[in-house]
Write an enzyme that holds these catalytic residues in place. Structure first.
Site, PDB file in Angstrom:
ATOM      1  N   LYS A 114       0.840  -1.200   0.000  1.00 64.22           N
ATOM      2  CA  LYS A 114       0.000   0.000   0.000  1.00 64.22           C
ATOM      3  C   LYS A 114       0.881   1.259   0.000  1.00 64.22           C
ATOM      4  O   LYS A 114       0.547   2.249  -0.629  1.00 64.22           O
ATOM      5  CB  LYS A 114      -0.936  -0.030   1.219  1.00 64.22           C
ATOM      6  CG  LYS A 114      -2.043   0.986   1.193  1.00 64.22           C
ATOM      7  CD  LYS A 114      -3.401   0.388   0.865  1.00 64.22           C
ATOM      8  CE  LYS A 114      -4.460   1.444   0.702  1.00 64.22           C
ATOM      9  NZ  LYS A 114      -5.526   1.389   1.692  1.00 64.22           N
ATOM     10  N   LYS A 196      -7.858  -2.852 -12.409  1.00 66.28           N
ATOM     11  CA  LYS A 196      -8.697  -3.212 -11.267  1.00 66.28           C
ATOM     12  C   LYS A 196      -9.686  -2.081 -10.974  1.00 66.28           C
ATOM     13  O   LYS A 196      -9.305  -0.904 -10.988  1.00 66.28           O
ATOM     14  CB  LYS A 196      -7.770  -3.438 -10.059  1.00 66.28           C
ATOM     15  CG  LYS A 196      -8.509  -3.875  -8.827  1.00 66.28           C
ATOM     16  CD  LYS A 196      -7.559  -4.030  -7.645  1.00 66.28           C
ATOM     17  CE  LYS A 196      -8.428  -4.289  -6.433  1.00 66.28           C
ATOM     18  NZ  LYS A 196      -7.907  -4.128  -5.172  1.00 66.28           N
ATOM     19  N   LYS A 199     -11.827   3.373  -7.059  1.00 70.30           N
ATOM     20  CA  LYS A 199     -12.203   4.775  -7.049  1.00 70.30           C
ATOM     21  C   LYS A 199     -11.041   5.653  -7.511  1.00 70.30           C
ATOM     22  O   LYS A 199     -11.219   6.608  -8.265  1.00 70.30           O
ATOM     23  CB  LYS A 199     -12.597   5.147  -5.609  1.00 70.30           C
ATOM     24  CG  LYS A 199     -13.127   6.529  -5.493  1.00 70.30           C
ATOM     25  CD  LYS A 199     -13.431   6.905  -4.049  1.00 70.30           C
ATOM     26  CE  LYS A 199     -13.817   8.368  -4.032  1.00 70.30           C
ATOM     27  NZ  LYS A 199     -13.851   8.922  -2.694  1.00 70.30           N
TER      28      LYS A 199
END
Ligand code: TRP
Ligand code: SF4
Length: 329
Positions: A114, A196, A199
């Site tokens: 991440k 993928k 948002k």
């Protein structure tokens, strides 16, 4: 017989998209009949990425709650609540953080992933490193037997189990139970651009999109790049649109498209319009329900309040038990 307990959470990062629905929410809805389910909005977790814009969180909590309710989560069957309204989550997180070695957290694969992925926010915070501890607190406060998560969350759950074992060994009492992951079969769903659905990529189709928006997005979707011209045959297996047909369109239509695409007997434009029609037919009831629920914010708030009140009693009792085991009660 007492039903086994399920707990899961979702970060409020705005409106939910089809990836969220098919990746988690649909499964949550199915589980509420068989299990005693606690589902919560993980707003403190979302602060790990939203700490520069925390004013957005309350709006997002509302959006997520509306998406949940219109997708079929039923407050008569499951308990829906907001994490930050139950301070026991924070208190247990603090207590657990005292006994978790930092290397356990640094080893967590999603921690590094991440950090590499998110470029617009500094993710080197102490809080983000401790994310799995907060998640462990979320789970154990409700003594959940199962946690429905995507496969990407499996390492978090393994870490939770390690933390739980450490606590129970240290204080010689099985206060917390080790939950099992309930990994669901997730259809591979990409966004309009083939990446993928997310948002942050601006490629998502939302549960809250209007019919016009959905039509426009489907029409803009990337298809098999081999079909540069109408006469070029394609392969639904590499087409980004076909997984949606698999979800929404009846089998005979899928078979027909599969064969027509391979023989260049159907153009992508027509194929897209077929999808728009089956998709909208499928989504329409929930879209209408969504508008109705969104127009009654007070009722949504009441549902979250009632769920939070119920959940807090459970959480407070467990925290007390943990403190008794530690002899700090
Ligand atoms: N980390 C989860 C996500 O981003 C959300 C979450 C927080 C969660 N606490 C949890 C999920 C506890 C399951 C159990 O999707
Ligand atoms: Fe995809 Fe349909 Fe075009 Fe085939 S015809 S490439 S399945 S959009």
């Amino acid at each position: 017989m007492k039903r086994k307990r399920i707990l899961s959470g979702m970060q409020p990062s705005g409106q939910l998209h089809l990836g969220n629905y098919f990746g988690a929410l649909k499964n949550w809805v199915a589980l509420q009949d068989e299990f005693e389910c606690f589902y919560f909005i993980a707003d403190w977790h979302s602060l790990t990425t939203l700490y520069e814009d925390p004013h957005l969180i309350n709006k997002y909590i509302f959006e997520v709650a509306v998406d949940w309710l219109s997708s079929g989560l039923d407050p008569g069957k499951c308990t829906l609540f907001v994490q930050s309204r139950i301070p026991e989550h924070a208190e247990l997180h603090l207590i657990l953080s005292m006994m978790v070695p930092v290397p356990w957290l640094e080893r967590n694969p999603t921690y590094k992933e991440k950090q590499d992925e998110v470029k617009n926010v500094d993710m080197s915070s102490f809080g983000f490193l401790g994310y799995p501890i907060l998640q462990t607190a979320d789970i154990v406060l409700y003594k959940a037997h199962f946690v429905p998560v995507g496969i990407d969350q499996a390492p978090h759950l393994e870490l939770s189990r390690e933390i739980i074992r450490r606590f129970n060994n240290l204080y010689k009492k099985k206060v917390f139970i080790e939950p099992a992951a309930k990994i669901s079969e997730i259809p591979k769903l990409n966004g309009t651009d083939g990446r993928k659905m997310s948002k942050s990529y601006d490629n998502a189709i939302y549960l809250s999109d209007s019919e016009e928006q959905i039509t426009k997005k489907v029409r803009s979707m990337l298809t098999d790049p081999a079909r540069g011209r109408r006469g070029d045959p394609g392969d639904p297996k590499v087409c980004n649109l076909f997984p949606l047909h698999k979800i929404y369109s009846p089998q005979p239509m899928q078979d027909e498209i599969d064969s027509a695409c391979r023989k260049a007997e159907i153009g992508c434009g027509d194929c897209k319009m077929k999808l728009v029609s089956t998709m909208l037919e499928n989504m329409r009831p929930n879209m209408e329900k969504r508008c109705e629920i969104a127009s009654k914010p007070k009722e949504v708030e009441e549902i979250l309040c009632a769920g939070t009140e119920k959940a807090r009693k459970v959480a407070a009792a467990t925290l007390q038990e943990a403190k008794v085991a530690m002899k700090i009660a």
